[in-house]
Design an enzyme around this catalytic site. Structure first.
Site, short mmCIF file in Angstrom:
data_model
loop_
_atom_site.label_atom_id
_atom_site.label_comp_id
_atom_site.label_asym_id
_atom_site.label_seq_id
_atom_site.Cartn_x
_atom_site.Cartn_y
_atom_site.Cartn_z
N ASP A 58 40.17 49.47 27.27
CA ASP A 58 41.20 48.54 27.74
C ASP A 58 42.08 48.12 26.57
OD1 ASP A 58 39.92 48.63 30.17
OD2 ASP A 58 39.04 46.63 30.01
N ALA A 59 43.32 47.79 26.87
CA ALA A 59 44.25 47.40 25.81
C ALA A 59 43.69 46.26 24.96
CB ALA A 59 45.59 46.99 26.42
#
Length: 228
Positions: A58-59
């Site tokens: 995930d970012a």
């Protein structure tokens, strides 16, 4: 255009394998190869060649993220990614103090409405192992190992158990503003012998923002290399 000084996040290279400690707030890949708002773009710029991502974080999840300079290596590693011998380990700082020291969460994950993921009886199988490392004053440090790779798996499973991540925006009744991003870090990967890579390279140091957060909450990260 945001800029990313990518060299400081490259932990090492083993043949065509690129090993990164991915910074938070940066997606692993973008919408296209020309999307400059991702780690993959800046690696391609750095190596002046095509770079493939082997897996995704995930970012806002920091930590160990693997890329490859050859498509063949991607296929080889992805072939053992779900093997029982392949360890994918994370650290998480959560709300609450679990009554258990160790638990295996097996709730399936899928769409619960048109826009949201969550625990769903019609979802895909998901398996996460959780171990409490420390507890203090309503917060805990947890080690997580994922045996499947569902989107947001650790975040969803922790929320389902009643211990959402500090900094969690989506999988908590009220978004957590105590930390600027979810307190989740991909710390270690261990492959079976069929993957020729020095295991000492496959550790990602805890980033400063999580070290500061842990100290603020009276928690401290253990030596990653003592994990079992």
């Amino acid at each position: 255009m945001r800029t990313l000084s990518i060299d400081q996040y490259i932990l090492g290279q083993h043949g065509d394998l690129l090993i990164l400690n991915k910074p938070y707030d940066w997606p692993t890949t973008g919408r296209s190869l020309e999307d400059d708002d991702c780690v993959q773009f800046h690696l391609m710029k750095r190596f002046e060649s095509m770079v493939w991502s082997i897996h995704q974080l995930d970012a806002d999840t920091s930590g160990l993220c693997l890329f490859s300079l050859s498509k063949e290596l991607v296929t080889h590693i992805q072939g053992v990614w779900s093997d029982a011998e392949t360890i994918k380990e994370y650290y998480a700082v959560v709300w609450g103090e679990p009554t258990w020291d160790y638990i295996e969460e097996l709730s399936p994950i899928g769409m619960i409405d048109e826009r949201s993921l969550g625990v769903s009886r019609s979802g895909k199988a998901a398996h996460t192992k959780f171990e409490v490392i420390q507890r203090n004053s309503g917060f805990s440090l947890i080690r997580a190992r994922i045996l499947t790779g569902r989107t947001h798996q650790i975040r969803i499973h922790l929320s389902h158990l009643g211990y959402p991540l500090v900094g969690e925006e989506w999988y908590r009744k009220e978004p957590c503003t105590l930390h600027r991003r979810q307190a989740l870090h991909a710390s270690r990967i261990e492959f079976p012998a069929s993957v020729d890579v020095d295991p000492n390279l496959l550790y990602a140091p805890i980033p400063p923002d999580l070290v500061v957060l842990a100290k603020k909450l009276g928690l401290s990260f253990p030596d990653q290399r003592t994990s079992t």
